[in-house]
Design an enzyme around this catalytic site. Structure first.
Site, PDB file in Angstrom:
ATOM      1  N   GLY A 101      -0.202  -6.324   5.458  1.00  0.00           N
ATOM      2  CA  GLY A 101       0.648  -4.828   5.224  1.00  0.00           C
ATOM      3  C   GLY A 101       0.847  -4.184   6.358  1.00  0.00           C
ATOM      4  O   GLY A 101       2.142  -4.812   6.310  1.00  0.00           O
ATOM      5  N   ARG A 102       0.623  -3.329   7.378  1.00  0.00           N
ATOM      6  CA  ARG A 102       1.239  -2.835   8.250  1.00  0.00           C
ATOM      7  C   ARG A 102       1.890  -3.186   8.180  1.00  0.00           C
ATOM      8  O   ARG A 102       3.628  -3.072   9.317  1.00  0.00           O
ATOM      9  CB  ARG A 102       0.365  -1.701   8.863  1.00  0.00           C
ATOM     10  N   ASP A 133     -19.346  -3.813 -11.804  1.00  0.00           N
ATOM     11  CA  ASP A 133     -20.114  -3.685 -13.053  1.00  0.00           C
ATOM     12  C   ASP A 133     -20.874  -4.464 -13.736  1.00  0.00           C
ATOM     13  O   ASP A 133     -20.728  -5.512 -13.207  1.00  0.00           O
ATOM     14  CB  ASP A 133     -18.980  -2.900 -14.117  1.00  0.00           C
ATOM     15  N   THR A 135     -15.079  -5.958   4.688  1.00  0.00           N
ATOM     16  CA  THR A 135     -15.113  -5.784   6.359  1.00  0.00           C
ATOM     17  C   THR A 135     -15.479  -4.948   7.074  1.00  0.00           C
ATOM     18  O   THR A 135     -15.179  -4.472   8.272  1.00  0.00           O
ATOM     19  CB  THR A 135     -13.577  -6.535   6.778  1.00  0.00           C
ATOM     20  N   ARG A 188      -2.409 -10.135  12.441  1.00  0.00           N
ATOM     21  CA  ARG A 188      -1.555  -9.060  13.414  1.00  0.00           C
ATOM     22  C   ARG A 188      -0.627 -10.489  13.882  1.00  0.00           C
ATOM     23  O   ARG A 188      -1.568 -10.745  14.670  1.00  0.00           O
ATOM     24  CB  ARG A 188      -2.566  -8.090  13.949  1.00  0.00           C
ATOM     25  N   GLN A 231      -7.737  -2.193  11.806  1.00  0.00           N
ATOM     26  CA  GLN A 231      -8.436  -2.665  11.519  1.00  0.00           C
ATOM     27  C   GLN A 231      -9.344  -3.732  13.224  1.00  0.00           C
ATOM     28  O   GLN A 231      -8.831  -3.619  13.914  1.00  0.00           O
ATOM     29  CB  GLN A 231      -7.456  -4.851  11.408  1.00  0.00           C
ATOM     30  N   LYS A 239       0.639  -7.703  -2.953  1.00  0.00           N
ATOM     31  CA  LYS A 239      -0.659  -7.197  -3.491  1.00  0.00           C
ATOM     32  C   LYS A 239      -0.494  -5.882  -4.028  1.00  0.00           C
ATOM     33  O   LYS A 239       0.064  -5.233  -2.934  1.00  0.00           O
ATOM     34  CB  LYS A 239      -2.085  -7.624  -2.191  1.00  0.00           C
ATOM     35  N   ASP A 268      -5.574  -6.487  -6.986  1.00  0.00           N
ATOM     36  CA  ASP A 268      -6.430  -5.659  -6.462  1.00  0.00           C
ATOM     37  C   ASP A 268      -7.283  -4.723  -6.239  1.00  0.00           C
ATOM     38  O   ASP A 268      -7.175  -3.612  -5.767  1.00  0.00           O
ATOM     39  CB  ASP A 268      -6.440  -5.483  -4.144  1.00  0.00           C
ATOM     40  N   LEU A 269      -7.831  -5.420  -7.705  1.00  0.00           N
ATOM     41  CA  LEU A 269      -8.581  -3.870  -8.457  1.00  0.00           C
ATOM     42  C   LEU A 269     -10.405  -4.088  -7.957  1.00  0.00           C
ATOM     43  O   LEU A 269     -11.149  -3.350  -8.330  1.00  0.00           O
ATOM     44  CB  LEU A 269      -8.569  -4.034  -9.568  1.00  0.00           C
ATOM     45  N   LYS A 270     -10.742  -5.434  -7.110  1.00  0.00           N
ATOM     46  CA  LYS A 270     -12.476  -5.378  -6.520  1.00  0.00           C
ATOM     47  C   LYS A 270     -13.287  -4.228  -8.165  1.00  0.00           C
ATOM     48  O   LYS A 270     -14.347  -3.528  -7.849  1.00  0.00           O
ATOM     49  CB  LYS A 270     -12.487  -4.292  -5.838  1.00  0.00           C
ATOM     50  N   LEU A 271     -13.827  -5.551  -9.209  1.00  0.00           N
ATOM     51  CA  LEU A 271     -13.915  -4.789 -10.059  1.00  0.00           C
ATOM     52  C   LEU A 271     -15.921  -5.164 -10.051  1.00  0.00           C
ATOM     53  O   LEU A 271     -15.958  -5.980  -8.896  1.00  0.00           O
ATOM     54  CB  LEU A 271     -13.698  -5.717 -11.658  1.00  0.00           C
ATOM     55  N   ASP A 326       1.095  -0.950   0.054  1.00  0.00           N
ATOM     56  CA  ASP A 326       0.178   0.016  -0.191  1.00  0.00           C
ATOM     57  C   ASP A 326       0.656   1.401   0.265  1.00  0.00           C
ATOM     58  O   ASP A 326       1.037   1.987   0.911  1.00  0.00           O
ATOM     59  CB  ASP A 326      -0.579  -0.375   1.271  1.00  0.00           C
TER      60      ASP A 326
HETATM   61  O1  C5P Z   1      -1.745  -2.354   6.822  1.00  0.00           O
HETATM   62  P1  C5P Z   1      -2.943  -4.599   7.249  1.00  0.00           P
HETATM   63  O2  C5P Z   1      -2.521  -5.556   7.012  1.00  0.00           O
HETATM   64  O3  C5P Z   1      -3.600  -3.769   7.244  1.00  0.00           O
HETATM   65  O4  C5P Z   1      -3.397  -4.435   5.055  1.00  0.00           O
HETATM   66  C1  C5P Z   1      -4.396  -5.154   5.052  1.00  0.00           C
HETATM   67  C2  C5P Z   1      -4.789  -4.994   3.358  1.00  0.00           C
HETATM   68  O5  C5P Z   1      -5.752  -5.846   3.080  1.00  0.00           O
HETATM   69  C3  C5P Z   1      -4.690  -3.326   3.163  1.00  0.00           C
HETATM   70  O6  C5P Z   1      -4.494  -3.523   1.350  1.00  0.00           O
HETATM   71  C4  C5P Z   1      -5.947  -3.474   2.880  1.00  0.00           C
HETATM   72  O7  C5P Z   1      -7.146  -2.552   1.518  1.00  0.00           O
HETATM   73  C5  C5P Z   1      -6.873  -4.892   2.562  1.00  0.00           C
HETATM   74  N1  C5P Z   1      -7.986  -5.443   3.424  1.00  0.00           N
HETATM   75  C6  C5P Z   1      -8.081  -5.477   4.355  1.00  0.00           C
HETATM   76  N2  C5P Z   1      -9.730  -5.914   4.597  1.00  0.00           N
HETATM   77  C7  C5P Z   1     -10.538  -6.100   3.969  1.00  0.00           C
HETATM   78  C8  C5P Z   1      -9.978  -6.212   2.036  1.00  0.00           C
HETATM   79  C9  C5P Z   1      -8.772  -6.152   1.888  1.00  0.00           C
HETATM   80  O8  C5P Z   1      -8.268  -5.177   5.578  1.00  0.00           O
HETATM   81  N3  C5P Z   1     -11.413  -6.680   3.358  1.00  0.00           N
END
Ligand code: C5P
Length: 233
Positions: free
Chosen positions: A211-212, A65, A120, A182, A191, A33, A60-63, A11
């Protein structure tokens, strides 16, 4: 593709930041991702660049339409040679079928295709009051997962805490890709429904998206290796 892997959510808002981060991984190349922020900032070239460095990619573009538009968009994305991409299950079974058609290359191969069930960030209360969906959030998630399976998709994105019920309804082979992970001793951040890599493994996630806990770690490579140890090995 081997079961159970850690996907790092890159991200970042620029190519420079992303490549500086990925340069740290001189050993094994993580599955990454690429989301809307980086894709919209840098365009398809960022996908080609990261792919050329030997990473597997979840785009991860979540289409979401009409089926014809999604099919055409997917037929463009299939040329990027990503390993996994996604749509919103709310687009209906017809839309998900169209997505698969568009994504399938002439030789019959295609990237993995998964569906977002309910984000979520959507609470049961908002889903019921704003979207007028009367069912419980869990029933909605299971129904959307069943629709994705019916359409021929490979799995869904869901919270790790929902992975077990999706597996119960759709079978063990139906993939669950789960963010919200985590370390036991780490910060939760924004989260809400989180779990550890070890627990996600026990519940039955196939891929965790992290991610983080990795991107913001003092030593991202060590954090990634710890995730791999706890979840994938
Ligand atoms: O930094 P962190 O671990 O919270 O990142 C989680 C990643 O997963 C982010 O890119 C977030 O947009 C993605 N994501 C999420 N929950 C979802 C769908 C995607 O946290 N339901």
């Amino acid at each position: 593709m081997s079961k159970r892997d850690v996907i790092i959510a890159c991200d970042f808002s620029s190519k420079e930041q992303t490549l500086t981060f990925l340069d740290k991984f001189t050993g094994r190349k993580p599955f990454v991702k690429i989301g809307m922020e980086l894709f919209y900032a840098e365009g398809p070239e960022i996908v080609r660049t990261i792919k050329a460095r030997g990473h597997r990619i979840f785009l991860d573009l979540k289409l979401h339409d009409i089926p014809n538009t999604v099919k055409k968009a997917m037929s463009v994305l299939r040329n990027l040679d990503v390993d996994m991409t996604n749509v919103h299950a709310a687009g209906t079974v017809d839309m998900m079928r169209a997505a698969i058609e568009g994504l399938t290359r002439e030789d019959g191969t295609r990237p993995l295709l998964i569906a977002v069930t309910q984000l979520t960030s959507t609470s049961e209360e908002r889903m019921q009051k704003e979207l007028l969906i009367g069912a419980s959030i869990n029933d909605t998630i299971v129904k959307y997962a069943e629709n994705a399976k019916l359409a021929g998709l490979d799995g869904v994105v869901c919270s790790p805490l929902e992975a077990a019920m999706v597996k119960d309804a759709c079978g063990k082979e139906f993939m669950t890709v789960t963010p919200g992970v985590r370390f036991a001793d780490g910060d939760v951040g924004d989260q809400v429904r989180v779990t550890t890599p070890e627990r996600a493994k026990e519940i039955g996630s196939d891929f965790i998206v992290v991610g983080r806990p990795i991107t913001a770690a003092a030593d991202p490579v060590a954090a990634y290796e710890r995730c791999m140890r706890e979840f994938a090995e």
